[in-house]
Write a protein that holds these residues in place. Structure first.
Motif, PDB file in Angstrom:
ATOM      1  N   LEU A  10       0.871  -1.166   0.000  1.00 10.28           N
ATOM      2  CA  LEU A  10       0.000   0.000   0.000  1.00 10.28           C
ATOM      3  C   LEU A  10       0.909   1.217   0.000  1.00 10.28           C
ATOM      4  CD1 LEU A  10      -2.700   1.619   0.670  1.00 10.28           C
ATOM      5  CD2 LEU A  10      -2.046   1.289   3.046  1.00 10.28           C
ATOM      6  N   ALA A  11       0.679   2.140  -0.930  1.00 10.52           N
ATOM      7  CA  ALA A  11       1.405   3.416  -0.933  1.00 10.52           C
ATOM      8  C   ALA A  11       0.382   4.524  -0.747  1.00 10.52           C
ATOM      9  CB  ALA A  11       2.176   3.600  -2.228  1.00 10.52           C
ATOM     10  N   ARG A  12       0.697   5.450   0.131  1.00  7.83           N
ATOM     11  CA  ARG A  12      -0.215   6.547   0.463  1.00  7.83           C
ATOM     12  C   ARG A  12       0.529   7.859   0.246  1.00  7.83           C
ATOM     13  NH1 ARG A  12      -2.486   4.676   5.070  1.00  7.83           N
ATOM     14  NH2 ARG A  12      -4.551   4.599   4.184  1.00  7.83           N
ATOM     15  N   LEU A  13      -0.143   8.839  -0.352  1.00  8.92           N
ATOM     16  CA  LEU A  13       0.443  10.163  -0.503  1.00  8.92           C
ATOM     17  C   LEU A  13      -0.656  11.191  -0.668  1.00  8.92           C
ATOM     18  CD1 LEU A  13       0.224  10.752  -3.794  1.00  8.92           C
ATOM     19  CD2 LEU A  13       2.196   9.271  -3.828  1.00  8.92           C
ATOM     20  N   SER A  14      -0.266  12.457  -0.747  1.00 16.51           N
ATOM     21  CA  SER A  14      -1.239  13.527  -0.952  1.00 16.51           C
ATOM     22  C   SER A  14      -0.891  14.276  -2.232  1.00 16.51           C
ATOM     23  CB  SER A  14      -1.251  14.485   0.243  1.00 16.51           C
ATOM     24  OG  SER A  14       0.025  15.066   0.421  1.00 16.51           O
ATOM     25  N   ILE A  15      -1.933  14.789  -2.874  1.00 20.35           N
ATOM     26  CA  ILE A  15      -1.770  15.546  -4.113  1.00 20.35           C
ATOM     27  C   ILE A  15      -2.529  16.864  -3.962  1.00 20.35           C
ATOM     28  CG2 ILE A  15      -3.705  14.376  -5.198  1.00 20.35           C
ATOM     29  CD1 ILE A  15      -2.376  14.661  -7.879  1.00 20.35           C
ATOM     30  N   ALA A  16      -1.915  17.937  -4.444  1.00 17.29           N
ATOM     31  CA  ALA A  16      -2.535  19.261  -4.399  1.00 17.29           C
ATOM     32  C   ALA A  16      -3.007  19.637  -5.794  1.00 17.29           C
ATOM     33  CB  ALA A  16      -1.538  20.299  -3.909  1.00 17.29           C
ATOM     34  N   THR A  17      -4.261  20.082  -5.881  1.00 19.32           N
ATOM     35  CA  THR A  17      -4.779  20.635  -7.124  1.00 19.32           C
ATOM     36  C   THR A  17      -5.126  22.094  -6.857  1.00 19.32           C
ATOM     37  OG1 THR A  17      -7.031  19.900  -6.590  1.00 19.32           O
ATOM     38  CG2 THR A  17      -5.694  18.440  -7.960  1.00 19.32           C
ATOM     39  N   SER A  18      -4.858  22.942  -7.822  1.00 19.18           N
ATOM     40  CA  SER A  18      -5.089  24.383  -7.641  1.00 19.18           C
ATOM     41  C   SER A  18      -5.951  24.945  -8.757  1.00 19.18           C
ATOM     42  CB  SER A  18      -3.757  25.133  -7.610  1.00 19.18           C
ATOM     43  OG  SER A  18      -2.975  24.694  -6.534  1.00 19.18           O
ATOM     44  N   GLU A  19      -6.778  25.912  -8.383  1.00 18.31           N
ATOM     45  CA  GLU A  19      -7.593  26.650  -9.341  1.00 18.31           C
ATOM     46  C   GLU A  19      -7.404  28.134  -9.071  1.00 18.31           C
ATOM     47  OE1 GLU A  19     -11.671  25.294 -10.238  1.00 18.31           O
ATOM     48  OE2 GLU A  19     -11.334  23.899  -8.594  1.00 18.31           O
ATOM     49  N   SER A  20      -7.337  28.927 -10.123  1.00 11.31           N
ATOM     50  CA  SER A  20      -7.183  30.376  -9.982  1.00 11.31           C
ATOM     51  C   SER A  20      -8.371  31.094 -10.596  1.00 11.31           C
ATOM     52  CB  SER A  20      -5.898  30.838 -10.672  1.00 11.31           C
ATOM     53  OG  SER A  20      -4.772  30.267 -10.057  1.00 11.31           O
ATOM     54  N   TYR A  21      -8.717  32.224 -10.001  1.00 10.14           N
ATOM     55  CA  TYR A  21      -9.781  33.068 -10.525  1.00 10.14           C
ATOM     56  C   TYR A  21      -9.513  34.494 -10.057  1.00 10.14           C
ATOM     57  CZ  TYR A  21     -11.712  32.801  -5.797  1.00 10.14           C
ATOM     58  OH  TYR A  21     -11.866  32.870  -4.429  1.00 10.14           O
ATOM     59  N   LYS A  22     -10.252  35.447 -10.631  1.00 17.38           N
ATOM     60  CA  LYS A  22     -10.134  36.845 -10.202  1.00 17.38           C
ATOM     61  C   LYS A  22     -11.321  37.183  -9.324  1.00 17.38           C
ATOM     62  CE  LYS A  22      -7.180  38.483 -13.782  1.00 17.38           C
ATOM     63  NZ  LYS A  22      -6.709  39.621 -14.505  1.00 17.38           N
ATOM     64  N   ASN A  23     -11.033  37.800  -8.181  1.00 17.89           N
ATOM     65  CA  ASN A  23     -12.101  38.183  -7.262  1.00 17.89           C
ATOM     66  C   ASN A  23     -12.759  39.479  -7.721  1.00 17.89           C
ATOM     67  OD1 ASN A  23     -10.390  40.260  -6.450  1.00 17.89           O
ATOM     68  ND2 ASN A  23      -9.857  39.310  -4.502  1.00 17.89           N
ATOM     69  N   ASP A  24     -13.666  40.031  -6.910  1.00 18.76           N
ATOM     70  CA  ASP A  24     -14.409  41.244  -7.262  1.00 18.76           C
ATOM     71  C   ASP A  24     -13.504  42.445  -7.485  1.00 18.76           C
ATOM     72  OD1 ASP A  24     -16.694  39.745  -7.004  1.00 18.76           O
ATOM     73  OD2 ASP A  24     -17.180  40.483  -4.992  1.00 18.76           O
ATOM     74  N   LYS A  25     -12.321  42.447  -6.860  1.00 20.14           N
ATOM     75  CA  LYS A  25     -11.370  43.560  -6.997  1.00 20.14           C
ATOM     76  C   LYS A  25     -10.415  43.358  -8.162  1.00 20.14           C
ATOM     77  CE  LYS A  25     -11.450  44.308  -2.030  1.00 20.14           C
ATOM     78  NZ  LYS A  25     -10.673  44.244  -0.780  1.00 20.14           N
ATOM     79  N   GLY A  26     -10.579  42.252  -8.897  1.00 21.59           N
ATOM     80  CA  GLY A  26      -9.707  41.979 -10.024  1.00 21.59           C
ATOM     81  C   GLY A  26      -8.390  41.322  -9.643  1.00 21.59           C
ATOM     82  N   GLU A  27      -8.266  40.914  -8.382  1.00 21.91           N
ATOM     83  CA  GLU A  27      -7.037  40.280  -7.913  1.00 21.91           C
ATOM     84  C   GLU A  27      -7.093  38.779  -8.189  1.00 21.91           C
ATOM     85  OE1 GLU A  27      -6.535  43.128  -3.977  1.00 21.91           O
ATOM     86  OE2 GLU A  27      -7.782  41.332  -3.879  1.00 21.91           O
ATOM     87  N   LYS A  28      -5.953  38.232  -8.557  1.00 21.78           N
ATOM     88  CA  LYS A  28      -5.883  36.795  -8.799  1.00 21.78           C
ATOM     89  C   LYS A  28      -5.876  36.056  -7.460  1.00 21.78           C
ATOM     90  CE  LYS A  28      -3.097  33.197 -10.933  1.00 21.78           C
ATOM     91  NZ  LYS A  28      -1.857  32.866 -11.636  1.00 21.78           N
ATOM     92  N   VAL A  29      -6.753  35.074  -7.343  1.00 26.60           N
ATOM     93  CA  VAL A  29      -6.858  34.259  -6.137  1.00 26.60           C
ATOM     94  C   VAL A  29      -6.643  32.796  -6.544  1.00 26.60           C
ATOM     95  CG1 VAL A  29      -8.366  33.503  -4.258  1.00 26.60           C
ATOM     96  CG2 VAL A  29      -8.499  35.855  -5.102  1.00 26.60           C
ATOM     97  N   THR A  30      -5.777  32.107  -5.823  1.00 25.58           N
ATOM     98  CA  THR A  30      -5.532  30.693  -6.091  1.00 25.58           C
ATOM     99  C   THR A  30      -6.001  29.882  -4.898  1.00 25.58           C
ATOM    100  OG1 THR A  30      -3.639  31.218  -7.485  1.00 25.58           O
ATOM    101  CG2 THR A  30      -3.780  28.963  -6.657  1.00 25.58           C
ATOM    102  N   GLU A  31      -6.840  28.903  -5.164  1.00 19.30           N
ATOM    103  CA  GLU A  31      -7.312  28.001  -4.116  1.00 19.30           C
ATOM    104  C   GLU A  31      -6.720  26.623  -4.354  1.00 19.30           C
ATOM    105  OE1 GLU A  31     -11.559  27.980  -3.965  1.00 19.30           O
ATOM    106  OE2 GLU A  31     -11.651  29.999  -3.112  1.00 19.30           O
ATOM    107  N   THR A  32      -6.177  26.037  -3.301  1.00 17.48           N
ATOM    108  CA  THR A  32      -5.562  24.715  -3.393  1.00 17.48           C
ATOM    109  C   THR A  32      -6.365  23.728  -2.566  1.00 17.48           C
ATOM    110  OG1 THR A  32      -3.381  25.698  -3.691  1.00 17.48           O
ATOM    111  CG2 THR A  32      -3.445  23.397  -2.974  1.00 17.48           C
ATOM    112  N   GLN A  33      -6.644  22.583  -3.161  1.00 21.79           N
ATOM    113  CA  GLN A  33      -7.321  21.475  -2.477  1.00 21.79           C
ATOM    114  C   GLN A  33      -6.323  20.332  -2.324  1.00 21.79           C
ATOM    115  OE1 GLN A  33     -10.701  21.240  -1.522  1.00 21.79           O
ATOM    116  NE2 GLN A  33     -10.824  23.418  -1.991  1.00 21.79           N
ATOM    117  N   TRP A  34      -6.332  19.676  -1.175  1.00 20.34           N
ATOM    118  CA  TRP A  34      -5.469  18.515  -0.930  1.00 20.34           C
ATOM    119  C   TRP A  34      -6.314  17.255  -0.957  1.00 20.34           C
ATOM    120  CZ3 TRP A  34      -0.316  18.501  -0.952  1.00 20.34           C
ATOM    121  CH2 TRP A  34       0.326  19.731  -0.850  1.00 20.34           C
TER     122      TRP A  34
END
Length: 112
Positions: A29-53
């Motif tokens: 059995l091998a166990r590990l974690s992987i991160a996926t990221s999504e980016s979008y622009k918020n109401d102020k036009g700033e880039k926001v990146t959200e990462t899920q594990w």
């Protein structure tokens, strides 16, 4: 359509080296974690990146390959299925976990 009932595909970066456990019958059995990221622009036009594990599980031959070829920082594509389980921790508290059991994976590269 049967294969689509419980199917997950992710592209992300490994957050750790595989933790490998070998059982009495030599099954691994091998166990590990992987991160996926999504980016979008918020109401102020700033880039926001959200990462899920995501917690990833490899069994048997896939675990052998993961142990041999994967390391923290690698970019991988994984395909598998969701599996939920419960266990009691050291204090006796019931914990619930959802993991992805890998059917196939492709190593895309490593972070330099």
């Amino acid at each position: 359509m049967t294969a689509l009932k419980n199917s997950v595909r992710l592209i992300g970066n490994l957050g750790m080296d595989p933790e490998v456990k070998t059982f009495d019958n030599n099954r691994k059995l091998a166990r590990l974690s992987i991160a996926t990221s999504e980016s979008y622009k918020n109401d102020k036009g700033e880039k926001v990146t959200e990462t899920q594990w995501h917690q990833i599980i490899f069994w048997g031959a896939q675990a052998n390959l993961a142990e041999s070829y994967l390391k923290k920082g690698d970019t991988v594509i994984i395909e598998g299925k969701l599996a939920s389980r419960q266990y009691n921790d050291k204090e006796g508290v019931k914990r619930y976990v959802t993991e992805i059991v890998v059917n196939e994976f492709v190593k895309m590269g490593s972070k330099a």
